[in-house]
Design a protein around this motif. Structure first.
Motif: not given
Length: 317
Positions: A260-278
């Motif tokens: 989790h990045n410290g600037f992420e307002h919804d860390p779990e969703e940010a991780a899901r977005v990251r994996v989908r995009l990559l």
């Protein structure tokens, strides 16, 4: 022998004239822009400088020893590192589009090497008055701040269109920082920048829900995660494509997409977005540029099971 010396001196004089005429000032002896083509679309990545931040910011949910080991393996300092800031200028369909606007003036956070975008646009020969559109991946201060620099608004076109997700504008009316992990002072600075930006540019905002075509082959798509309205921009032309991922992808995200990045307002969703995009980029082989990847951040994504591999593009001259 004398003839050889004479030719060498003549060559050095030519070099000196070239350097004095064309090179940046001594404090700018770093690459700060990189141009490429995506089909018929002209693209220029421009560095806004670097932002020094604690290493914990790249994975505050990770075990400290594991995090330290990753930084050691990457030959990065253990306590703090320089976080790149990249913006992009795109020309398509007669439009000149700025994707994100950098940090702007230092918001009392002692960030002297950031906020370089406006002067570097000028160095690249890009007149602010020629910019027809701005696309914001989100409204964190390092993405909107350049528009708040004194005198910049007066140099922009009055009919400038600023494209941003409606969910992003709504979020900053009452932002929630409870799930972030930022250094002291950053939440207040982020809130102040977003509030001022909305007040000064409200009449220029062109809000969209989920997807919007800004110009031929230039499509912005809301992903959410990092912020509720965080978006990526996909450029496609002539069978080629490039995605500007904003803050969806960070360097550590290839090896540890669940950190989790410290600037992420919804860390779990940010991780899901990251994996989908990559995964998507690994499957298509399309190019990737991201705000906080090392300049110029152009590369592709390889995949190995549940982890990914960053494949930097070879610089082309």
């Amino acid at each position: 022998m004398n003839q050889t010396i004479h030719k060498s001196q003549e060559k050095n004089m030519i070099l000196e004239r070239t350097v004095s005429a064309d090179s940046p000032r001594q404090d700018e002896l770093v690459p700060s822009r990189y141009a490429l083509k995506v089909g018929e679309i002209d693209v220029m990545v421009i560095s806004d400088g670097v932002l020094p931040l604690p290493t914990k910011m790249l994975g505050h949910n990770a075990d400290s020893a594991t995090r330290a080991a990753w930084f050691s393996d990457m030959f990065l300092p253990a306590d703090a590192f320089d976080w790149a800031l990249n913006a992009v200028v795109v020309r398509s369909g007669g439009k000149t589009i700025l994707i994100d606007a950098g940090l702007g003036s230092d918001p009392d956070l002692h960030l002297p090497r950031a906020g370089q975008l406006i002067k570097r646009l000028e160095s690249a020969g890009i007149d602010l008055a020629s910019v027809t559109d701005v696309v914001l991946t989100h409204m964190h201060m390092d993405h909107v701040g350049g528009l708040l620099v004194d005198g910049v608004k007066d140099r922009l076109r009055p009919d400038l269109q600023i494209h941003v997700a409606a969910a992003e504008v709504k979020f900053w009316e009452a932002p929630d920082f409870t799930r972030t992990d930022m250094p002291q002072g950053f939440p207040d600075a982020l809130r102040a920048a977003a509030t001022r930006f909305t007040r000064e540019y409200r009449n220029n905002l062109r809000q969209f829900d989920n997807e919007h075509e800004v110009a031929p082959g230039v499509v912005v798509c809301r992903t959410g995660g990092h912020t509720p309205g965080h978006s990526v921009v996909r450029l496609s032309s002539g069978g080629e494509a490039l995605t500007f991922a904003g803050d969806a992808v960070f360097t550590v995200g290839f090896d540890h997409p669940d950190w989790h990045n410290g600037f992420e307002h919804d860390p779990e969703e940010a991780a899901r977005v990251r994996v989908r995009l990559l995964r998507q980029l690994a499957e298509t082989g399309e190019m990737l540029v991201a705000t906080h990847m090392p300049f110029p951040s152009i590369g592709r994504v390889g995949i190995d099971g549940d982890t990914f591999r960053w494949v930097p593009a070879f610089w082309d001259y």
